[in-house]
Design a protein around this motif. Structure first.
Motif, short mmCIF file in Angstrom:
data_model
loop_
_atom_site.label_atom_id
_atom_site.label_comp_id
_atom_site.label_asym_id
_atom_site.label_seq_id
_atom_site.Cartn_x
_atom_site.Cartn_y
_atom_site.Cartn_z
N VAL A 145 24.25 -11.26 -1.26
CA VAL A 145 23.29 -10.20 -1.55
C VAL A 145 21.99 -10.45 -0.78
O VAL A 145 21.45 -9.55 -0.12
CB VAL A 145 23.02 -10.13 -3.07
N VAL B 256 21.57 2.75 2.12
CA VAL B 256 20.99 1.79 3.05
C VAL B 256 21.83 1.62 4.29
O VAL B 256 21.35 1.13 5.30
CB VAL B 256 20.81 0.41 2.38
N ALA C 8 17.01 -8.78 -4.45
CA ALA C 8 17.22 -9.86 -3.48
C ALA C 8 16.49 -11.12 -3.92
O ALA C 8 17.01 -12.23 -3.78
CB ALA C 8 16.74 -9.41 -2.10
N ASN D 205 11.39 -0.81 -0.12
CA ASN D 205 12.38 -0.60 -1.16
C ASN D 205 12.18 -1.68 -2.21
O ASN D 205 12.79 -2.74 -2.18
CB ASN D 205 13.79 -0.65 -0.58
N ARG E 82 19.43 -6.03 6.37
CA ARG E 82 19.16 -4.60 6.44
C ARG E 82 17.67 -4.32 6.57
O ARG E 82 17.25 -3.43 7.29
CB ARG E 82 19.68 -3.90 5.19
N GLN F 90 15.30 -3.02 -4.31
CA GLN F 90 16.14 -3.94 -3.55
C GLN F 90 15.44 -5.28 -3.38
O GLN F 90 16.06 -6.33 -3.38
CB GLN F 90 16.47 -3.36 -2.18
N VAL G 259 12.01 -8.10 2.12
CA VAL G 259 12.74 -6.89 1.78
C VAL G 259 11.76 -5.77 1.41
O VAL G 259 11.99 -4.61 1.74
CB VAL G 259 13.76 -7.15 0.66
N ASP H 292 22.45 -9.93 3.00
CA ASP H 292 22.69 -8.53 3.29
C ASP H 292 21.38 -7.73 3.21
O ASP H 292 21.03 -6.99 4.12
CB ASP H 292 23.71 -7.99 2.28
N ARG H 293 20.63 -7.91 2.11
CA ARG H 293 19.39 -7.14 1.95
C ARG H 293 18.37 -7.51 3.00
O ARG H 293 17.69 -6.64 3.57
CB ARG H 293 18.80 -7.37 0.55
#
Lengths: 633, 334
Positions: free
Chosen positions: A305, B2, A116, A109, A312, A112, A104, A308-309
């Protein structure tokens, strides 16, 4: 308005209302003595299916269908599940959180990345890592299957118009089918345990990846494809080197949605004996350990979570910010050496630091709430039942003759869309009645209506509020995410203690589950209203309130209707949950069918839920289309 | 913030994919890991995995946890535990060898279809567990204290009794709380045949039943429900059994057939264990062990409160029992 018209034009204007009135009156009078729907096809489907079920149970070990197809296939899936499981347990405990952090953090980031990585560590910290791994293995294999099936299907849909036309209604139907409907047929072919649960998850989670693959490929600019053809690439090469890579971000978005849907079903899969987190949730709740139930449920949120992170981060990586090859290599090397060190030193299992017992104080809080808020929750429970549930259900099943309901709903379909929809609705409702599911369906429908009304009453104002303020929307985000991912059993059992066994806990769970899409889509509709319209309205001296009511809301109405449609679908997905807490109706029948391996009944209940879902879906979609403002000219 | 990241084009990934470099690296890593994994494998490769079944109630978790720990720690097997409902699918699993054994079967719940698995030998009865179970109707003790006539079923014939147990959904009638639909229940027939002013409402699952029981008892309210012994809940919530008309053979036949003639109490269940017909061949010592395996009602009552009331881990409770009763179980292990 045509004020000058005489009776003739009035008749022309109102004749469809007159038709409704006349139809209802006639049918109600004609059928006043007929009690319930004549279930002419009561055992038409269930008998042969039960026969097949008995046959398959007797021949599971001998017939070629099982010995050469289903059994080897299910063995292979089992091997896959076990290998993923042992691979995850083989990795030293501290490696995964570090790897997640690095992945991540690549997208620059840091915050985040920390979130994560903490989420990744959470299941181990509360001592649930081994159970979580079982669930993760099921998800991994299921998502793998979904992608392996879904991407080629999506490509075929994008490249061949005919495939697309054939697939579209199938996908539409699949998205309206509540997950547990797949449990019964899967149990028939694969028995019980993690394998049928995996296959049910695959089918349930398939539509998004197919849809978004098709969309992604179709969105590839035609110039890119033409250029590739000009340079002499074959169709295959164009697909592999141009179309698929360019569609990848959209496909990845589809995969993420598929993962989230899979996550939504893994806890319920405990009904099929899949083990893992679902089993753990049930066990803690049977012991009245609300706190531990919540701790276990949060594991599912944590996984969501992480996925998802990471998803992304992978999809959002771009070359300008991505670290160089050196750094990447060092990171991979670092993680690998951590694995080695961990294995060699033997530091593999999570150290016992914390435990779900840390959540026990929640139990005391629950007892306090139970003892002090009872007067309110019980009162609310009884009010809903006495003033809404019982009268509406009894009116629909006892007072109203069934043909009136069929006719009235079909009439609505005709008014909001066309006679095709009317015929479809009449057919679907008659089907529900003929297979003997009328009363149960009405019971469930009453609960669905209550949950939808409550959700809409909450979701639309909140959505309007969030749509006008970015800050509110951002603040609500994590809460809505949690609502959508925390397994509903975790809060529905405490709800039983507060409200008592019956339809109310199920309605509450449905509302909680259905709120997020309702709020989000409403907010989207409100915030999408073009700036010019708002400015124009202000220039004419409208107050903010007037702007909201006269401009924003009408322009957002179509989107809000889509939100209501989603709310209805979410509520229907929770029907089975309400069956687990005394909601009766189709939900209890589904639970009973799955648990008792009553395949025939299971099929009928499933068919009734699907028919109901399709009717409600088509009706609200047609309603949404009517609100759509005419295209700007 | 995001959400729009999706629109960006992750070129790095595709370039790497195209050049195939990183995929080669990944494959290399996986191979290395696989080699390592096989090197680190455990020594017990020769022994087959054993799969034991738990059904969704605490006593079953405890029995299996005891067997699991002895099999793993004393006999060197690796054991997988699967939780499923007691239904025909479970018997199918036992018959085809997916499942090896189940340690708690209530004979009153065996259906005709399930009996067929015993008859053709694909599932083997491996003796009594040692527990006598009893399903029945239960009320909190304060109900019987305040209404002595409600101590036996005759007291439930009056309209007042129905009114006492009524809730919003049932109107004048009393509510009888049924449970998880996979448990064998004849209460609808019993109520109809005995002409009681009651209506069965199903909680749908055991957690829901317990939550409802908790709600009613904490408020000192009436509740009449399906429950069974031995369970910790009987002592935690201080429940008493309401005797129904005595068991007769005719009524028992109706229970076995599942028809509407049931008008008597549930029988006492001498709980049995069952194994897959294939287990004897697959792991003879496990078969012998499970055959000898015995847990008595007292043993269960010793373990249940820890797991159900104090909320200890089932595994810990089982481990405690094992260390306290070495004399008992060492005879099972050969």
């Amino acid at each position: 308005m045509d004020l000058a018209g005489g009776t003739g034009s009035l008749l022309r204007r109102w004749w469809h209302w007159l038709l409704l009135l006349a139809g209802v009156a006639t049918l109600q009078w004609l059928f006043r003595t007929v009690d319930s729907f004549p279930a002419g096809l009561d055992t038409f489907f269930s008998d042969p299916i039960d026969r097949f079920a008995r046959w398959s149970q007797a021949n599971r070990r001998t017939h070629w269908l099982f010995t050469t197809i289903f059994n080897p296939f299910s063995d292979a899936v089992r091997v896959g599940l076990n290998s993923v499981e042992s691979a995850l347990l083989w990795v030293p405990w501290f490696v995964l959180p570090i790897a997640v952090f690095l992945l991540v953090a690549r997208s620059r980031n840091r915050l985040q990345a920390v979130v994560a990585s903490l989420a990744m560590a959470y299941p181990g910290v509360v001592g649930l890592w081994e159970v979580t791994v079982e669930t993760l293995a099921l998800m991994t294999i299921a998502v793998l299957f979904s992608v392996l099936l879904g991407v080629p299907l999506g490509v075929a849909c994008a490249l061949h118009q005919r495939v697309n036309q054939a697939m579209r209604p199938v996908l539409d139907a699949m998205q309206t089918v509540p997950a547990p409907v797949y449990f019964v047929p899967m149990a028939l072919f694969f028995g019980i345990g993690a394998v049928p649960a995996t296959m049910a998850t695959v089918i349930y989670a398939l539509p998004p990846v197919v849809r978004l693959t098709t969309l992604g490929i179709m969105e590839v600019p035609s110039q890119a494809v033409e250029a590739s053809t000009v340079f002499g690439a074959s169709r295959r090469q164009t697909l592999r080197k141009v179309q698929l890579p360019m569609a990848m971000p959209t496909i990845m978005a589809g995969v993420t949605q598929t993962i989230m849907m899979a996550l939504g079903i893994v806890v319920l899969a405990t009904l099929l004996g899949a083990g893992g987190l679902g089993q753990e949730v049930m066990a803690t709740l049977t012991q009245r350990r609300t706190g531990r139930g919540i701790a276990t449920g949060l594991t599912v949120v944590a996984i969501a979570v992480v996925l998802d992170r990471v998803g992304r981060a992978i999809a959002g990586m771009d070359r300008s910010t991505a670290p160089g090859r050196m750094v990447t290599g060092m990171a991979i090397g670092g993680v690998l050496s951590l694995v080695l060190v961990g294995r060699v030193v033997g530091w593999i299992d999570f150290p016992e630091m914390w435990d779900v017992k840390a959540f026990d104080p929640i139990d005391d809080l629950m007892d306090w709430i139970r003892d002090n808020l009872r007067w309110f929750t019980r009162g609310m429970n009884d009010a809903v039942i006495i003033w809404f549930y019982l009268p509406v259900r009894d009116f629909l099943t006892e007072t109203l003759a069934w043909p009136v309901l069929v006719f009235g709903t079909a009439w609505t379909g005709w008014r909001v869309r066309n006679w095709h929809l009317a015929v479809f609705i009449a057919g679907a409702l008659t089907f529900i009645g003929l297979i003997g599911m009328w009363d149960l369906s009405i019971d469930t429908l009453t609960q669905v209506v209550a949950a939808v009304i409550l959700s809409v009453v909450i979701a639309i104002p909140v959505g309007i509020w969030a749509g006008q303020s970015r800050r509110v929307e951002a603040a609500l985000g994590p809460l809505l995410d949690a609502f959508q991912t925390i397994p509903s059993l975790v809060y529905i059992i405490p709800a039983v203690t507060l409200f008592t066994v019956g339809v109310v806990p199920g309605i509450i769970a449905s509302v909680i589950y259905a709120l997020p899409p309702g709020v989000r889509i409403t907010a989207l509709g409100i915030s999408q209203v073009p700036e010019e319209s708002l400015e124009a309205s202000e220039m004419f001296g409208a107050s903010p309130r007037q702007t909201l009511i006269r401009v924003r809301l009408p322009l957002a109405a179509a989107t809000i209707m889509v939100g209501i449609n989603q709310v209805i679908m979410m509520v229907l997905a929770m029907v089975i949950i309400s069956g687990l807490v005394g909601g009766g109706g189709l939900g209890f029948e589904t639970v009973s069918a799955v648990k008792n391996s009553d395949v025939g009944i299971g099929f009928e209940v499933g068919a009734a839920i699907v028919a109901m879902a399709m009717v409600l879906d088509r009706l609200t979609q047609a309603g949404a289309d009517r609100f759509r403002p005419p295209a700007a000219t | 913030m995001v959400a729009d990241d999706w629109d960006q084009f992750p070129e790095g990934v595709y370039e790497a994919m195209r050049t195939g470099r990183s995929s080669r690296i990944i494959i290399g890593v996986l191979v290395a890991l696989a080699v390592l994994a096989s090197g680190c494998g455990d020594a017990d490769e020769a022994k087959p995995n054993i799969t034991l079944v738990t059904n969704p109630w605490t006593a079953s978790f405890l029995n299996v946890a005891v067997a699991e720990q002895i099999l793993e720690n004393e006999m060197g097997y690796s054991v997988e535990v699967i939780n499923i409902d007691e239904n025909e699918a479970m018997f199918t699993g036992l018959a085809d060898g997916t499942l090896d054994a189940v340690l708690e079967i209530w004979p009153s719940g065996i259906t005709v279809g399930e009996q067929a698995f015993f008859d053709d030998g694909s599932v083997v009865n491996i003796g009594e567990l040692g527990v006598i179970g009893k399903i029945g109707w239960f009320v909190p003790r304060y109900i019987v204290d305040e209404h002595p006539e409600l101590a036996t079923w005759e007291g439930y014939r009056s309209a007042e009794a129905g009114a006492l147990f009524s809730i919003a959904e049932t109107g004048d009638k009393g509510r009888f709380l049924g449970t998880d639909p996979s448990y064998s229940q004849f209460d609808e027939y019993i109520i109809a045949n005995l002409n009681l002013p009651f209506e069965v409402m199903y909680s749908g699952s055991e957690p829901a039943t317990v939550a409802e029981l908790d709600a009613r008892v904490s408020a000192h309210e009436p509740i009449l429900m399906y429950w069974w012994t031995p369970t910790a809940a009987v002592s935690v919530f201080d429940l008493v059994n309401v005797p129904l008309p005595p068991y007769t053979e005719k009524c028992g036949a109706s229970q076995a057939a599942g028809d509407d003639g049931v008008d008597c109490d549930y029988p006492e269940d001498v709980i049995i264990k069952a194994a897959s017909g294939k287990l004897r061949e697959k792991a003879p010592d496990v078969f012998e062990f499970l055959n000898a395996f015995t847990i008595t009602t007292d043993d269960q009552l010793e373990m249940l409160p820890g797991a159900e009331i104090d909320g200890e881990d089932v595994a810990d409770v089982a481990a405690k029992w094992i260390s306290a009763h070495k004399d008992v179980w060492s005879a099972w292990v050969k």
